[in-house]
Design an enzyme around this catalytic site. Structure first.
Site, PDB file in Angstrom:
ATOM      1  N   LYS A 141       0.909  -1.157  -0.270  1.00 34.58           N
ATOM      2  CA  LYS A 141       0.066  -0.017   0.012  1.00 34.58           C
ATOM      3  C   LYS A 141       0.579   1.025  -0.081  1.00 34.58           C
ATOM      4  CE  LYS A 141      -4.317  -2.864   1.895  1.00 34.58           C
ATOM      5  NZ  LYS A 141      -5.128  -2.599   3.789  1.00 34.58           N
ATOM      6  N   TYR A 168     -12.614  -1.824  -2.891  1.00 35.79           N
ATOM      7  CA  TYR A 168     -13.063  -2.260  -1.123  1.00 35.79           C
ATOM      8  C   TYR A 168     -14.417  -1.766  -1.183  1.00 35.79           C
ATOM      9  CZ  TYR A 168      -8.446  -1.834   0.938  1.00 35.79           C
ATOM     10  OH  TYR A 168      -7.263  -2.575   0.981  1.00 35.79           O
ATOM     11  N   ASN A 180      -1.706   0.449   6.815  1.00 33.32           N
ATOM     12  CA  ASN A 180      -1.516  -1.084   7.361  1.00 33.32           C
ATOM     13  C   ASN A 180      -0.228  -2.012   6.567  1.00 33.32           C
ATOM     14  OD1 ASN A 180      -3.654  -2.174   5.938  1.00 33.32           O
ATOM     15  ND2 ASN A 180      -4.542  -2.936   7.313  1.00 33.32           N
ATOM     16  N   HIS A 208      -1.895  -5.457   1.261  1.00 33.41           N
ATOM     17  CA  HIS A 208      -3.119  -6.133   1.417  1.00 33.41           C
ATOM     18  C   HIS A 208      -2.867  -7.739   0.943  1.00 33.41           C
ATOM     19  CE1 HIS A 208      -6.453  -6.795  -0.038  1.00 33.41           C
ATOM     20  NE2 HIS A 208      -6.335  -7.764  -1.023  1.00 33.41           N
ATOM     21  N   GLU A 268      -9.864  -9.702  -7.451  1.00 32.18           N
ATOM     22  CA  GLU A 268      -9.361  -8.666  -7.264  1.00 32.18           C
ATOM     23  C   GLU A 268      -8.468  -8.975  -8.240  1.00 32.18           C
ATOM     24  OE1 GLU A 268      -7.854  -9.434  -3.423  1.00 32.18           O
ATOM     25  OE2 GLU A 268      -9.576  -8.400  -2.506  1.00 32.18           O
TER      26      GLU A 268
HETATM   27  N1  UDP Z   1      -8.913  -0.978   7.785  1.00 36.96           N
HETATM   28  C1  UDP Z   1      -9.602   0.358   8.485  1.00 36.96           C
HETATM   29  N2  UDP Z   1      -9.921   0.987   9.411  1.00 36.96           N
HETATM   30  C2  UDP Z   1     -10.293  -1.178   9.758  1.00 36.96           C
HETATM   31  C3  UDP Z   1     -10.493  -1.559   9.429  1.00 36.96           C
HETATM   32  C4  UDP Z   1     -10.004  -2.259   8.445  1.00 36.96           C
HETATM   33  O1  UDP Z   1      -9.425   1.497   7.806  1.00 36.96           O
HETATM   34  O2  UDP Z   1     -11.239  -1.024  11.422  1.00 36.96           O
HETATM   35  C5  UDP Z   1      -8.954  -0.921   6.905  1.00 36.96           C
HETATM   36  C6  UDP Z   1      -7.474  -1.754   6.640  1.00 36.96           C
HETATM   37  O3  UDP Z   1      -6.241  -0.732   5.803  1.00 36.96           O
HETATM   38  C7  UDP Z   1      -7.714  -2.538   6.136  1.00 36.96           C
HETATM   39  C8  UDP Z   1      -9.198  -2.730   4.636  1.00 36.96           C
HETATM   40  O4  UDP Z   1      -9.741  -1.413   5.962  1.00 36.96           O
HETATM   41  O5  UDP Z   1      -6.447  -3.541   5.659  1.00 36.96           O
HETATM   42  C9  UDP Z   1      -9.659  -4.147   5.112  1.00 36.96           C
HETATM   43  O6  UDP Z   1     -10.177  -4.315   5.721  1.00 36.96           O
HETATM   44  P1  UDP Z   1      -9.910  -5.722   6.152  1.00 36.96           P
HETATM   45  O7  UDP Z   1     -11.364  -5.857   7.318  1.00 36.96           O
HETATM   46  O8  UDP Z   1     -10.670  -7.070   4.746  1.00 36.96           O
HETATM   47  O9  UDP Z   1      -8.990  -6.741   6.828  1.00 36.96           O
HETATM   48  P2  UDP Z   1      -7.205  -7.239   6.115  1.00 36.96           P
HETATM   49  O10 UDP Z   1      -8.549  -7.858   5.715  1.00 36.96           O
HETATM   50  O11 UDP Z   1      -6.681  -6.230   5.085  1.00 36.96           O
HETATM   51  O12 UDP Z   1      -7.026  -7.680   6.596  1.00 36.96           O
HETATM   52 MG    MG Z   2      -9.688  -7.849   3.698  1.00 35.01          MG
END
Ligand code: UDP
Ligand code: MG
Length: 142
Positions: A10, A50, A113, A116, A127
């Protein structure tokens, strides 16, 4: 099962010069990089990526973040690739990520974070077709 998955370094990971190390971590986990590009996505593309999170309170912040500067997108292939990538990446919230994972080392917050990884083979196909439309459906079915 040998499968393909979509991974992103990212914007925060690219800005902090962690691309090389993160690619190395995926390769050392036994995954093959079969497609790779750097791209700055626009907000509409970010919203589509997203889309499942569109009702979350952090959706707009997430869209702004992922589209703020270039990121690195890749297709990784290997045994159990979806779970392997998610294991290397670590938990979504860097403060909960296991030691040695990308998010433990480099994640800043719940939004920025660093990486992805697709969460299932089905979502990986969706995707991959979004991020690498130049790959034919027949390639995805291999
Ligand atoms: N995210 C966020 N706030 C939250 C949870 C997720 O901004 O409380 C963002 C974060 O960048 C995350 C992405 O949304 O990687 C997608 O969320 P997901 O729950 O799918 O997590 P991932 O699969 O990336 O671990
Ligand atoms: Mg996810």
């Amino acid at each position: 099962m040998v499968e393909k998955t979509l991974a992103l370094v990212k914007p925060d990971g690219v800005e902090a010069n962690h691309v090389g190390e993160i690619l190395d971590m995926y390769e050392k986990a036994g995954l093959k990089i079969v497609a790779l590009k750097m791209i700055k996505v626009n907000k509409e593309f970010a919203r589509q990526h997203y889309i499942d999170l569109k009702d979350k309170p952090f959706y707009q912040e997430l869209v702004d973040f992922i589209s703020r500067s270039p990121l690195v997108a890749m297709i990784l292939e290997g045994e159990d690739a979806v779970n392997t990538v998610r294991g290397v990446n670590g938990a979504t919230d860097p403060s909960e990520a296991a030691e040695g994972t990308v998010r433990y080392k480099y994640g800043h917050g719940k939004t920025d974070n660093t990486v992805h990884g697709s969460d299932s083979v089905e979502h990986a196909k969706r995707e991959i077709s979004m991020w690498f439309p130049e790959f034919l459906d027949s390639y995805l079915d291999d």
